[in-house]
Design an enzyme around this catalytic site. Sequence first.
Site, PDB file in Angstrom:
ATOM      1  N   GLU A 103      41.307  41.205  40.602  1.00  0.00           N
ATOM      2  CA  GLU A 103      40.039  41.770  39.670  1.00  0.00           C
ATOM      3  C   GLU A 103      38.868  41.380  40.726  1.00  0.00           C
ATOM      4  O   GLU A 103      38.656  40.412  41.629  1.00  0.00           O
ATOM      5  CB  GLU A 103      39.927  40.573  38.478  1.00  0.00           C
ATOM      6  CG  GLU A 103      38.990  40.765  37.729  1.00  0.00           C
ATOM      7  CD  GLU A 103      38.764  42.346  37.071  1.00  0.00           C
ATOM      8  OE1 GLU A 103      38.838  43.382  37.724  1.00  0.00           O
ATOM      9  OE2 GLU A 103      38.777  42.229  35.699  1.00  0.00           O
ATOM     10  N   PHE A 156      23.029  40.041  37.473  1.00  0.00           N
ATOM     11  CA  PHE A 156      23.868  41.687  37.729  1.00  0.00           C
ATOM     12  C   PHE A 156      24.207  41.924  39.031  1.00  0.00           C
ATOM     13  O   PHE A 156      23.371  42.438  39.697  1.00  0.00           O
ATOM     14  CB  PHE A 156      23.136  42.513  36.573  1.00  0.00           C
ATOM     15  CG  PHE A 156      24.170  43.702  36.269  1.00  0.00           C
ATOM     16  CD1 PHE A 156      24.335  44.627  37.001  1.00  0.00           C
ATOM     17  CD2 PHE A 156      24.666  43.606  35.230  1.00  0.00           C
ATOM     18  CE1 PHE A 156      25.349  45.517  36.802  1.00  0.00           C
ATOM     19  CE2 PHE A 156      25.577  44.374  34.505  1.00  0.00           C
ATOM     20  CZ  PHE A 156      26.071  45.624  35.450  1.00  0.00           C
ATOM     21  N   ARG A 169      29.357  51.375  43.422  1.00  0.00           N
ATOM     22  CA  ARG A 169      30.664  50.702  43.913  1.00  0.00           C
ATOM     23  C   ARG A 169      30.947  50.802  45.536  1.00  0.00           C
ATOM     24  O   ARG A 169      31.572  50.101  46.061  1.00  0.00           O
ATOM     25  CB  ARG A 169      31.963  51.554  43.180  1.00  0.00           C
ATOM     26  CG  ARG A 169      32.126  51.130  41.927  1.00  0.00           C
ATOM     27  CD  ARG A 169      33.349  51.955  41.106  1.00  0.00           C
ATOM     28  NE  ARG A 169      33.277  52.107  39.956  1.00  0.00           N
ATOM     29  CZ  ARG A 169      33.734  51.071  39.132  1.00  0.00           C
ATOM     30  NH1 ARG A 169      33.898  49.966  39.480  1.00  0.00           N
ATOM     31  NH2 ARG A 169      33.901  51.349  37.709  1.00  0.00           N
TER      32      ARG A 169
END
Length: 186
Positions: A103, A156, A169
């Site tokens: 993950e 964040f 990404r």
Amino acid sequence: MISANMQEDILKVLISEEELQKKVRALGAQITKDYAGSRLLVLGVLKGSFVFMSDLIRALDLPCQVEFMAVSSYQSGVKTSGVVKIIKDIDIDPNAFNILIVEDILDSGLTLSYLKNLLLQRGASNIKIATLLDKPSRRVADIRPDYSCFEVPDEFVVGYGLDYAEHYRNLPYVGVLKPEVYAKSV
């Protein structure tokens, strides 16, 4: 609002490209040692894990199979909804393998807790979790990673597979997103 130049939206680089590569190689060496002689299934949680997982499996010096699940508990916001939705399930029987779930970030823990329990219900006997980032300050579920590269503060973060609204990404590092970029989603 997302800028045309992604770099303008980054408050600071939290983890450099070089730091990421060094830590992932070290983690790959540890996993290679720990899983020597076993039948390993590396299970990536899409979409966020794909960059980390790609580098991680290339750092493994042992045979392994690769599988993916796509799940979501965020939809397009910045906070988890608390409801895990399976978008793409695995195509393989989990009880034939030692499973390493990969993950991008362990945040609330709700998604990984759900996945681990689901795979155990399906007959998996050995499940471990490898996460690029661990954010224990946000943990809701009682779950910890077995392997983790970095612990991060409650900010964040984006890049190296992590996104905000499907953007960022492709940044080669992990950066802190400027609050004004996502402020309307909070």
